[in-house]
Design a protein around this motif. Structure first.
Motif, PDB file in Angstrom:
ATOM      1  N   PRO A 151      17.029  -4.348   9.036  1.00 26.97           N
ATOM      2  CA  PRO A 151      16.026  -5.428   9.045  1.00 26.97           C
ATOM      3  C   PRO A 151      15.735  -5.868  10.468  1.00 26.97           C
ATOM      4  O   PRO A 151      16.652  -5.954  11.293  1.00 26.97           O
ATOM      5  CB  PRO A 151      16.731  -6.533   8.258  1.00 26.97           C
ATOM      6  N   THR A 152      14.467  -6.120  10.755  1.00 28.38           N
ATOM      7  CA  THR A 152      14.105  -6.770  12.008  1.00 28.38           C
ATOM      8  C   THR A 152      13.359  -8.039  11.626  1.00 28.38           C
ATOM      9  O   THR A 152      13.136  -8.313  10.456  1.00 28.38           O
ATOM     10  CB  THR A 152      13.199  -5.873  12.880  1.00 28.38           C
ATOM     11  N   SER A 153      12.928  -8.795  12.650  1.00 29.32           N
ATOM     12  CA  SER A 153      12.237 -10.044  12.331  1.00 29.32           C
ATOM     13  C   SER A 153      10.872  -9.749  11.719  1.00 29.32           C
ATOM     14  O   SER A 153      10.361 -10.516  10.906  1.00 29.32           O
ATOM     15  CB  SER A 153      12.082 -10.893  13.583  1.00 29.32           C
ATOM     16  N   GLU A 154      10.274  -8.630  12.131  1.00 33.82           N
ATOM     17  CA  GLU A 154       8.911  -8.324  11.688  1.00 33.82           C
ATOM     18  C   GLU A 154       8.881  -7.488  10.418  1.00 33.82           C
ATOM     19  O   GLU A 154       7.910  -7.554   9.668  1.00 33.82           O
ATOM     20  CB  GLU A 154       8.194  -7.496  12.779  1.00 33.82           C
ATOM     21  N   ALA A 155       9.900  -6.642  10.260  1.00 37.79           N
ATOM     22  CA  ALA A 155       9.799  -5.646   9.198  1.00 37.79           C
ATOM     23  C   ALA A 155      11.182  -5.277   8.679  1.00 37.79           C
ATOM     24  O   ALA A 155      12.193  -5.682   9.227  1.00 37.79           O
ATOM     25  CB  ALA A 155       9.110  -4.390   9.717  1.00 37.79           C
ATOM     26  N   ILE A 156      11.176  -4.504   7.604  1.00 36.67           N
ATOM     27  CA  ILE A 156      12.418  -3.894   7.116  1.00 36.67           C
ATOM     28  C   ILE A 156      12.241  -2.400   7.322  1.00 36.67           C
ATOM     29  O   ILE A 156      11.250  -1.816   6.863  1.00 36.67           O
ATOM     30  CB  ILE A 156      12.629  -4.147   5.608  1.00 36.67           C
ATOM     31  N   ARG A 157      13.179  -1.795   8.038  1.00 39.38           N
ATOM     32  CA  ARG A 157      13.093  -0.339   8.233  1.00 39.38           C
ATOM     33  C   ARG A 157      14.025   0.326   7.225  1.00 39.38           C
ATOM     34  O   ARG A 157      15.238   0.098   7.241  1.00 39.38           O
ATOM     35  CB  ARG A 157      13.515   0.040   9.655  1.00 39.38           C
ATOM     36  N   LEU A 158      13.420   1.104   6.351  1.00 34.10           N
ATOM     37  CA  LEU A 158      14.191   1.786   5.304  1.00 34.10           C
ATOM     38  C   LEU A 158      14.292   3.266   5.639  1.00 34.10           C
ATOM     39  O   LEU A 158      13.269   3.934   5.856  1.00 34.10           O
ATOM     40  CB  LEU A 158      13.493   1.655   3.948  1.00 34.10           C
ATOM     41  N   GLY A 159      15.528   3.774   5.708  1.00 42.11           N
ATOM     42  CA  GLY A 159      15.691   5.227   5.806  1.00 42.11           C
ATOM     43  C   GLY A 159      15.085   5.855   4.563  1.00 42.11           C
ATOM     44  O   GLY A 159      15.155   5.298   3.472  1.00 42.11           O
ATOM     45  N   ALA A 160      14.468   7.021   4.727  1.00 46.33           N
ATOM     46  CA  ALA A 160      13.770   7.643   3.595  1.00 46.33           C
ATOM     47  C   ALA A 160      14.719   7.987   2.461  1.00 46.33           C
ATOM     48  O   ALA A 160      14.295   8.131   1.317  1.00 46.33           O
ATOM     49  CB  ALA A 160      13.035   8.899   4.057  1.00 46.33           C
ATOM     50  N   GLY A 161      16.011   8.077   2.764  1.00 45.66           N
ATOM     51  CA  GLY A 161      16.992   8.413   1.726  1.00 45.66           C
ATOM     52  C   GLY A 161      17.628   7.203   1.080  1.00 45.66           C
ATOM     53  O   GLY A 161      18.561   7.350   0.280  1.00 45.66           O
ATOM     54  N   VAL A 162      17.142   6.001   1.411  1.00 42.22           N
ATOM     55  CA  VAL A 162      17.668   4.791   0.769  1.00 42.22           C
ATOM     56  C   VAL A 162      17.309   4.831  -0.711  1.00 42.22           C
ATOM     57  O   VAL A 162      16.173   5.124  -1.083  1.00 42.22           O
ATOM     58  CB  VAL A 162      17.080   3.535   1.458  1.00 42.22           C
ATOM     59  N   THR A 163      18.298   4.519  -1.557  1.00 43.88           N
ATOM     60  CA  THR A 163      18.054   4.582  -3.006  1.00 43.88           C
ATOM     61  C   THR A 163      17.587   3.231  -3.537  1.00 43.88           C
ATOM     62  O   THR A 163      17.726   2.194  -2.878  1.00 43.88           O
ATOM     63  CB  THR A 163      19.332   4.969  -3.765  1.00 43.88           C
ATOM     64  N   MET A 164      17.057   3.258  -4.746  1.00 42.47           N
ATOM     65  CA  MET A 164      16.618   2.031  -5.408  1.00 42.47           C
ATOM     66  C   MET A 164      17.812   1.097  -5.606  1.00 42.47           C
ATOM     67  O   MET A 164      17.684  -0.125  -5.480  1.00 42.47           O
ATOM     68  CB  MET A 164      15.979   2.357  -6.767  1.00 42.47           C
TER      69      MET A 164
END
Lengths: 157, 572, 268
Positions: free
Chosen positions: C58-71
Motif C-alpha cells: 500500500p502507498t498513500s495514493e494507491a494499492i500495488r497488487l502483485g499479479a499473483g495476489v489471490t482473492m
C-alpha cells in the motif's frame, strides 16, 4: 514426457512420487500416491469434490498443478481419523450428512479448513465455507447441522 | 435427516398401524456412512490397477448424419495409443436395453458405423496409456459425415415428412406389441362427458429434459481375471442389467463376467443405461489389460441420458360444483434418438393416469417419439414426474375456472378407498385427502367444514366402485397401416379349391370388456384376504358372472407368461 | 498434452519464455488447469515463483497488487478493504485461495468480475520487465496477445464509499456472473466528478458504460439523474448470448441492477 519427482508432506507424513507434466494434484494423489479419498466430479473447479487443504487453505486438487505442491503440506480425508473418527466425521455420521457419499470428502475438507481458522462459526460462515462444494443428495441442511454440531463439540479447538 | 426435520403424523390411520416398531420411525445410522466419511466407500474408480488403460470416444458433432468413412489411422499412430475400436470390433453391435425383458427391437449400436442420430453419439473408442493421450488421440479420429436434416421437437417429429430418426420406426413412434404407435387408456366415454360438462378446460404442459447431474460421473473399469473371466467395477444402478447387456453385446456367457458395483456416487436414474461396461470389457478383452471408460463432466451433462422431455395436453370436463367428470390426455415423451427405457416409461405414465382422483371418464393416448436429441433415460419418479406436474398444474387451473380453493377442489375429487380406478382396479389405502388437510393446516388455508371432515376411508365404493356402462372400442386410435389383430382363423384353400377350416384360435375377450362385479373391501380389523383375492393379478374371464359361481373352465392352454409385472409384453 | 512445465524464479524470465510462443502462463490455475484437463492448452506451461508477485504494497495514493495476489489475500488485507465486496463474490473458498488478480484480467466470460472492478477504479497494469504502468483498458483491448502482468496499481478512491459493485448470478452464494457492474462515483461538493462505470458480461470483455457515465457526470446523484442513467444502461452495447443468459435478458436487467447500485451508492 519427462516425469518429475515431487516430495511433499501428506497428512503429516513425508511422501514422494513422480508427477507427469501437466498432471493435476487430484490425479497425482489418487493414482500417483494411492490416496483415493479426494474425488473427481468435474475437472473444472465447479463441484468441489476434489477439495484438499494445501498449507492450511482449501484448494481444488483438480485445478492444482501436482508439482506445485513440492515441499508443501497437503491434507486429505485419509488423514482425518486418528484412533477414533475425527469429530467432524462423527458429526456427519450422526446427522445423516451423507447419502451417496461422493461429495463427502470434499465437504469434510472444506469444513475442516473452516474450523481450523474459525472454531465457532456462525451458520452464515458455515454456508459460505461449503459454498464451493456441490451435493446432489442431501439438500445441504444435514451437512450444515453436522458442521455446527462438530464446532460445538470443539472440533476446531 | 435428523429427527428435528421430520414430523410424524401418528394421528392419521393410527388404527391401521402398529407403532411399537423398533426400527421404522427411528433414525438409524447408515451402514455405509463410515465409508463415506473416511473416503473409503469403494466407488468404481477407487480401485488401483497396474497398467490401467484409458478409453475415450470420438463423438458425432452432428444431430443427424450419415457416416461415409471412419479413418482411425492418425488416432492409432498417436502417442500412447494401444488400440482404437470401431463398430466392427463389437461382436453384436445392436441392442435395446429392454430386450432383456423381451420388449422392443434392437435399435442402438455400441459404436455407430453408418449413421449417427444425436450429437455426441460415439463412433470410435480410443484406448491409450493415459487419459490425456486418449483425449488427444480421440480428436484425431477423422470421420467423413454427410449431415442429414434433423428434428428436435416431438410434435415436429410425428408430422408427415419429418426426418426419420430410426428406419424401423418410420413414423418416429415406438410401436407397442406390433399394433399401436402409442399406449392408450380408455375408461368410460370421454367425448360424451365433455359435451355434458359445464366447463371444458384445456391445458398444455411442457417439461424440458432434466440432467440427473450426479457428482460422480458414469464409468466402469474392466480387467481380465485369471480364471477366464472379466471383472468389471461399475457405477451402474442396474448391476444385473449391465451384466446381461454386456453378455449379449459381447457374446460372452454371463458366467465369464464378474460384476462388482452397488456403490454409486449419485444415480437418480442416470446410471441405468449400461453404456460403459460393454466397451470397458471389450477393451480388456482386446488388449489383455485393465481398461477404464468414464465420462468426464461435459460428457455426463451432454451425452448422458437425461430424463426425457415431455409434452402433455390435458382436457378436463368439470361441473359447476367442482366434480371432474372427464379427463383426456394426449402425451408425448421425447425418447431422443433411441428407445432405451422410454417405451416402458410411458407404460408407467399411463398406469398413473388420471392422477389420484376419481374421474368416471378417462382417455389417454401417449406416444414414445424419436427425435435427434440425446437418448432419454430414467430419473426419479421415472415416467410419472412429468405427468404429475401437468396434472397438478391443470388441477389448479380447473379449480380457478370453477372458483374453488385448489385444496378443496382436490379433496372433492380425490379418490377414496373402494373407488374404481381407470385401470379397473379398486383404490385402497388412499391418503390424498389427509395430505391435503395437513397441507392446508401448514399453509394456513381455511377449509370448509365438509373438506375438514372428509376422509379417504369414507364416501368411496358403492356406485363409485362400478365400471362405466360403456367404454370406447380398443381399436380406436390404432396406428394407420399397422397390423390389425386377427379375431378369426385365416381360411385356406385346398388344392381342389375347397375351403379348409384350420383349428380355431381361442376366442379373445369381447371388445367391450366387462369384468365381473367385485365384492366390497372389508376394512375393519384384519384385512380379509379372501375378499381381496380379486385384487391379485389374474387372467380376465370371458363373461360376466357373480362372484359366487365357480370359475369357468379355462380356455385352450396358453404358454406361461414370462414377466407378468409389465403388462402387454410380447408373449412367446 | 502438456510436454513441459517451466518454472522460473522471476517474472521477467517467465515473460521471455512466454515470448517464444506455444505456452500459457500458469498462475492460480483456476482457468488454465481447466484447459489443461480438457487437453485444450498449448504444450508448454510457464510459471514464476517470484515472491514479488504475491505482495500487496500500500502507498498513500494507491494499492500495488502483485499479479499473483489471490482473492483470499485481498480479503485478508485491510488495505484492500475497498475491494473486499468484489473478492468475496468470486467463486467459493477454494477458488478464492487460488484465483489471482492477474489471472482475472484474462478471464473470458462469464468470469472476470475483479477485472471489471479494477477497470472502474481506474487501475493500471505493469508488464513484467517494464516499469511504466498502462491503463487497464489498453491491456484488456490487447489481451488476445500474450503479455505477462507483474503488478496492478489501484488508485485509492478519496472516499471508499464512492465505490460499489453488484453481481447478478443464478446461483448463490457463489456462481458465475450473468453480468456485473462496478461504479466509482467521486463527488466534488454534491456533483459527481470523474465517474467511471464498468460492466462485465455485457460484451466480450469488461467495458466502460460510456452512455451511463455521460448521464451521471457533473450531476447530483438523485432520482432524475439515476433515471436518465438507467435509461441508457445498455446503449451502444450488444450483450452476448450464452448458456447462462440471452443477450435480450442481459439488456433487460442491466438497467435494473444499475438502478439498485446507484440507489445504494446514493444512500451512502
Amino acid at each position: 514426457m519427462a516425469k518429475k519427482p515431487v516430495t511433499f508432506v501428506l497428512n503429516g507424513a513425508e511422501r514422494a512420487a513422480f508427477a507427469e507434466a501437466g498432471q493435476n494434484l487430484l490425479d497425482f494423489l489418487r493414482r500417483g500416491v494411492g490416496d483415493l479419498t479426494p474425488k473427481y466430479g468435474c475437472g473444472q473447479g465447479g463441484c468441489g469434490a476434489c477439495t484438499v487443504i494445501l498449507d492450511g487453505e482449501p484448494v481444488l486438487a483438480c485445478l492444482t498443478l501436482a508439482e506445485s505442491v513440492a515441499g508443501r503440506r497437503v491434507e486429505t480425508v485419509a488423514g482425518l481419523a486418528g484412533a477414533a473418527p475425527h469429530p467432524l466425521q462423527e458429526a456427519f455420521m450422526a446427522h445423516f450428512a451423507a447419502q451417496c457419499g461422493y461429495c463427502t470428502p470434499g465437504m469434510l475438507m472444506s469444513a475442516k479448513a473452516l474450523l481450523d481458522r474459525t472454531p465457532r462459526p456462525t451458520r452464515e460462515q458455515v454456508v459460505e465455507a461449503i459454498s464451493g462444494n456441490l451435493c446432489r443428495c442431501t439438500g445441504y441442511e444435514p451437512i450444515i447441522a453436522a458442521i455446527l454440531a462438530a464446532a460445538e463439540r470443539g472440533a476446531g479447538a | 435427516m435428523s429427527e428435528s426435520m421430520i414430523e410424524f403424523r401418528k394421528d392419521l390411520f393410527a388404527d391401521e398401524r402398529d407403532d411399537r416398531l423398533a426400527v421404522i420411525g427411528k433414525p438409524v445410522r447408515r451402514q455405509d456412512i463410515l465409508g463415506h466419511v473416511t473416503g473409503r466407500s469403494p466407488f468404481f474408480d477407487d480401485h488401483l490397477f497396474e497398467g490401467l488403460l484409458h478409453l475415450r470416444c470420438a463423438r458425432s458433432p452432428h444431430h443427424h448424419a450419415r457416416i461415409r468413412r471412419i479413418d482411425i489411422s492418425a488416432a492409432e499412430r498417436s502417442p500412447g495409443v494401444v488400440r482404437v475400436l470401431t463398430g466392427r470390433d463389437v461382436p453384436r453391435n445392436l441392442n435395446t436395453l429392454l430386450s432383456l425383458l423381451d420388449f422392443g427391437i434392437d435399435d442402438e449400436p455400441v459404436l455407430s458405423e453408418d449413421r449417427v442420430r444425436y450429437m455426441g453419439e460415439p463412433v470410435a473408442a480410443v484406448i491409450a496409456e493415459s487419459e490425456a493421450a486418449a483425449r488427444e488421440a480421440a480428436a484425431k479420429v477423422r470421420v467423413d459425415y454427410e449431415p442429414l436434416p434433423h428434428v428436435l421437437d416431438v410434435e415436429e417429429a410425428i408430422k408427415p415428412g419429418a426426418p426419420v430418426v430410426l428406419d424401423i420406426y418410420p413414423g418416429n413412434r415406438f410401436i407397442y406389441h406390433g399394433k399401436y404407435d402409442h399406449q392408450k387408456l380408455r375408461f368410460g366415454d370421454v367425448e360424451a362427458a365433455l359435451r355434458a360438462a359445464d366447463h371444458v378446460v384445456e391445458g398444455r404442459y411442457q417439461m424440458s429434459p432434466i440432467e440427473q447431474a450426479p457428482i460422480e460421473t458414469c464409468g466402469a473399469i474392466a480387467a481380465p481375471e485369471t480364471n477366464d473371466r472379466f471383472v468389471c467395477y461399475t457405477s451402474t444402478q442396474a448391476l444385473f442389467f449391465s451384466l446381461a447387456t454386456s453378455s449379449k453385446v459381447l457374446r460372452l456367457p454371463s458366467s465369464r463376467l464378474h460384476f462388482i458395483g452397488g456403490t454409486v456416487g449419485g444415480g437418480f436414474g442416470g446410471k441405468v443405461d449400461s453404456i460403459h461396461e460393454p466397451l470397458a470389457i471389450l477393451g480388456a478383452m482386446l488388449t489383455g489389460r485393465p481398461v477404464k471408460y468414464a465420462w468426464d463432466r461435459e460428457e455426463e451433462m451432454q451425452v448422458g441420458g437425461p430424463r426425457g422431455a415431455e409434452r402433455w395436453y390435458i382436457t378436463d370436463g368439470v361441473m359447476r360444483d367442482g366434480r371432474i367428470v372427464a379427463r383426456k390426455f394426449v402425451g408425448y415423451f421425447d425418447s431422443g434418438a433411441y428407445t432405451r427405457l422410454t417405451s416402458y416409461a410411458i407404460m408407467k405414465a399411463v398406469g398413473h393416469l388420471p392422477g389420484p382422483y376419481t374421474i368416471p371418464n378417462v382417455y389417454a393416448d401417449v406416444y414414445c417419439v424419436f427425435t435427434n436429441r440425446t437418448p432419454a433415460t430414467a430419473m426419479r419418479g421415472f415416467g410419472i414426474t412429468g405427468v404429475d406436474f401437468a396434472i397438478e398444474a391443470h388441477m389448479d387451473k380447473v379449480a380457478e375456472v370453477v372458483g374453488m380453493n385448489p385444496i378443496e377442489f382436490r379433496i372433492l375429487n380425490a379418490y377414496r378407498d373402494g373407488d374404481m380406478k381407470a385401470h379397473r382396479r379398486i383404490a385402497k389405502n388412499c391418503a390424498l385427502i389427509e395430505c391435503c388437510q395437513v397441507v392446508a393446516e401448514k399453509a394456513g388455508v381455511a377449509l370448509s367444514p365438509e373438506a375438514r371432515r372428509a376422509s379417504s376411508r369414507q364416501g368411496g365404493g358403492g356406485e363409485r366402485a362400478q365400471l362405466p356402462p360403456r367404454t370406447g372400442a380398443r381399436r380406436e386410435g390404432a396406428g394407420r397401416g399397422l397390423r390389425r389383430p386377427r379375431l378369426r382363423a385365416k381360411r385356406r384353400t385346398t388344392k381342389r379349391g375347397r375351403r379348409v377350416r384350420s383349428a380355431r384360435r381361442p376366442r379373445r375377450p369381447s371388445r367391450e370388456c366387462r369384468p365381473p362385479r367385485l365384492p366390497p373391501i372389508v376394512r375393519r380389523g384384519r384385512p380379509n384376504l379372501r375378499a381381496r383375492r380379486h385384487l391379485r393379478p389374474r387372467v380376465l374371464p370371458l363373461r360376466s358372472r357373480s362372484p359366487q359361481s365357480p370359475p369357468p373352465p379355462s380356455p385352450a392352454p396358453r404358454p406361461p407368461i414370462r414377466f407378468s409385472s409389465i403388462s402387454g409384453l410380447r408373449r412367446r | 498434452m502438456i510436454e513441459a512445465v517451466e518454472t522460473y524464479a522471476t517474472a521477467e524470465e517467465a515473460a521471455r519464455a512466454l515470448g517464444s510462443g506455444g505456452a500459457l502462463y500458469l498462475a492460480g490455475g483456476t482457468l488454465v488447469m481447466a484447459e489443461v484437463n480438457a487437453n485444450r492448452a498449448p504444450p508448454r506451461l510457464v510459471r514464476a515463483l517470484d515472491p514479488a508477485l504475491r505482495q500487496i504494497v500500500p502507498t498513500s495514493e494507491a494499492i500495488r497488487l502483485g499479479a499473483g495476489v489471490t482473492m483470499a489475500q485481498i480479503l485478508g488485507s485491510r488495505d484492500c478493504a475497498v475491494l473486499h465486496e468484489v473478492a468475496r463474490q468470486i467463486g467459493g473458498p477454494q477458488v478464492r485461495s487460488m484465483a489471482t488478480v492477474g489471472g482475472n484480467l484474462f478471464a473470458r466470460n462469464p468470469y472476470g468480475d475483479f477485472a471489471v472492478a479494477l477497470l472502474a477504479l481506474g487501475a493500471r497494469a505493469v508488464l513484467a520487465g517494464q516499469t511504466s504502468p498502462r491503463p487497464l483498458a489498453d491491456l484488456l483491448r490487447d489481451r488476445d496477445r500474450p503479455a505477462l502482468v507483474s503488478q496492478i496499481e489501484v488508485p485509492r478512491p478519496r472516499d471508499e464509499r464512492s465505490f460499489g459493485f453488484v453481481k447478478l448470478a443464478r446461483v448463490h452464494p457463489r456462481g458465475a456472473s450473468v453480468l456485473c457492474i462496478a461504479a466509482l462515483l467521486p463527488r466534488e461538493g454534491s456533483r459527481l466528478r470523474g465517474v467511471r462505470v464498468a460492466y462485465g458480461g455485457m460484451a466480450d470483455r469488461p467495458v466502460r458504460a460510456a452512455a451511463v457515465e455521460r448521464a451521471l457526470e457533473g450531476n447530483t446523484l438523485e432520482e432524475a439523474t439515476i433515471a436518465r442513467a438507467v435509461a441508457v444502461a445498455a446503449q451502444g452495447l450488444d450483450p452476448p448470448t450464452d448458456a447462462l443468459a440471452s443477450g435480450w435478458y442481459r439488456r433487460e436487467v442491466v438497467g435494473v441492477q444499475l438502478r439498485r447500485l446507484l440507489e445504494r451508492l446514493a444512500r451512502q
